[in-house]
Design an enzyme around this catalytic site. Structure first.
Site, PDB file in Angstrom:
ATOM      1  N   TYR A 117      -0.902 -30.709  -5.721  1.00 53.96           N
ATOM      2  CA  TYR A 117      -1.253 -31.337  -6.996  1.00 53.96           C
ATOM      3  C   TYR A 117      -0.717 -32.770  -7.037  1.00 53.96           C
ATOM      4  O   TYR A 117      -1.449 -33.717  -7.367  1.00 53.96           O
ATOM      5  CB  TYR A 117      -0.685 -30.524  -8.154  1.00 53.96           C
ATOM      6  CG  TYR A 117      -0.782 -31.217  -9.490  1.00 53.96           C
ATOM      7  CD1 TYR A 117      -2.009 -31.412 -10.106  1.00 53.96           C
ATOM      8  CD2 TYR A 117       0.360 -31.701 -10.127  1.00 53.96           C
ATOM      9  CE1 TYR A 117      -2.108 -32.057 -11.329  1.00 53.96           C
ATOM     10  CE2 TYR A 117       0.276 -32.348 -11.354  1.00 53.96           C
ATOM     11  CZ  TYR A 117      -0.956 -32.528 -11.945  1.00 53.96           C
ATOM     12  OH  TYR A 117      -1.045 -33.176 -13.154  1.00 53.96           O
ATOM     13  N   SER A 156       0.639 -38.406 -12.844  1.00 57.11           N
ATOM     14  CA  SER A 156       1.651 -37.398 -13.176  1.00 57.11           C
ATOM     15  C   SER A 156       3.012 -37.819 -12.648  1.00 57.11           C
ATOM     16  O   SER A 156       3.112 -38.481 -11.603  1.00 57.11           O
ATOM     17  CB  SER A 156       1.261 -36.052 -12.540  1.00 57.11           C
ATOM     18  OG  SER A 156       2.327 -35.132 -12.593  1.00 57.11           O
TER      19      SER A 156
END
Length: 332
Positions: free
Chosen positions: A153, A128
């Site tokens: 995350y 990501s």
């Protein structure tokens, strides 16, 4: 090729399954259909896929189930693994860190162990753009430091890259990590801004703009993401005797690759396009910066271009027009 796709009922996963089946590959699709967002949307994606391209096997399996995953690998013997399953969402990771550790770390370790046992030619996995965290160098390059994640995350995705490198080094598993930049389009996730904002504008509810609307995001249309992925699947990295020390490559068969639109847009301008496409004016609610958010994202995609000859090219005006066309059909 025999390709195993995890997270195949997810947003990016479903679009990849659609493309890969049409190209003639044999697909084994895995998803646990969890309730982070409506499982019905995932079921609807599968219904869409069955209508469009029915020739794939679907397994309702959680990658945290190590024995089930190993059994599936033994049965299918994938030549390529496209790993897109993960617990997504920056803000939810602040509320439920335990869920992220189980899916993004335990689940990813299980996948690496399955790859070690059955040795596919290439493991391509989702990272990501959030790993860039506090990095202020724009555009984000794969060579930039990513030691300061701003959310759990992001930390789990950075950990995935490190775990993949260790397995590439120790066991010669070719691994490519993909840092996605704000992917949007038809069948998108309801927790991301295109769906959130489109619903709010359509229903006359306030659109919440955190950081008082000063965020800039590098939006990437789903077709560009799928094109990038499919071109990378057969480009497995090899061991290098001439590694230059770059953070994005290694002497091990491992690499990192940005996949982004390269054109960051202010959220205000992004909302203006949605307003035009939906034919309604947005009610804006300006709010402070949220924990875990980064101020701006922008991808340097030169590595992707060098590897594949392709760079994302769908501009936001065109991409949001296609998204809204689907949104009207799906919600009405």
């Amino acid at each position: 090729m025999r390709i195993l796709v995890t997270g195949g009922a997810g947003f990016i996963g479903a679009h990849c399954v659609h493309r890969l089946v049409r190209e003639g590959h044999q697909l084994c699709v895995v998803d646990n259909f969890n309730d982070y967002y409506s499982p019905q949307l995932k079921e609807d994606r599968i219904t869409w896929l069955r209508r469009e391209v029915d020739s794939f096997d679907l397994h309702r399996l959680d990658i945290a189930d190590s024995s089930g995953l190993l059994e599936l690998f033994e049965q299918f013997r994938p030549e390529v693994v496209l790993h897109l399953a993960a617990q997504a969402g920056v803000r939810y990771s602040i509320e439920r860190p335990d869920v992220y550790l189980q899916s993004n770390l335990v689940g990813f370790l299980n996948l690496l162990e399955a790859c070690r046992a059955f040795m596919p030619r290439h493991l391509v996995y989702a990272s990501s753009s959030s790993v860039y965290g506090a990095n202020e160098h724009i555009p984000y390059s794969e060579k930039d430091n990513v030691d300061h994640p701003l959310s759990l995350y992001a930390a789990t995705k950075k950990a995935n890259e490190g775990l993949a490198h260790a397995y590439a080094h120790l066991y010669d598993i070719p691994c490519t990590g993909l840092r996605f930049f704000t992917v949007y389009g038809p069948w998108g996730r309801p927790d991301m801004s295109p769906m959130l904002f489109a619903h709010a504008i359509s229903e006359g509810r306030p659109v919440k703009l955190f950081n008082y609307g000063r965020h800039r995001r590098d939006f990437t249309y789903i077709d560009d993401v799928v094109e990038s992925i499919t071109r990378l699947l057969d480009k497995a990295p090899a061991r290098s005797l001439t590694w230059d020390g770059s953070a994005s490559t290694s002497y091990a068969p491992w690499r990192i690759c940005n996949i982004g639109g390269q054109r960051p847009v202010h959220l205000i301008d992004y909302i203006a396009i949605l307003e035009r496409r939906l034919g309604r004016e947005a009610v804006l609610e300006f709010l402070p910066l949220q924990p875990g958010d980064v101020l701006e994202t922008c991808a340097d995609t030169r590595a992707l271009e060098q590897l594949t000859g392709f760079a994302p090219r769908v501009d936001l005006e065109q991409g949001l027009a296609l998204f809204v066309k689907w949104f009207r059909t799906y919600t009405c």
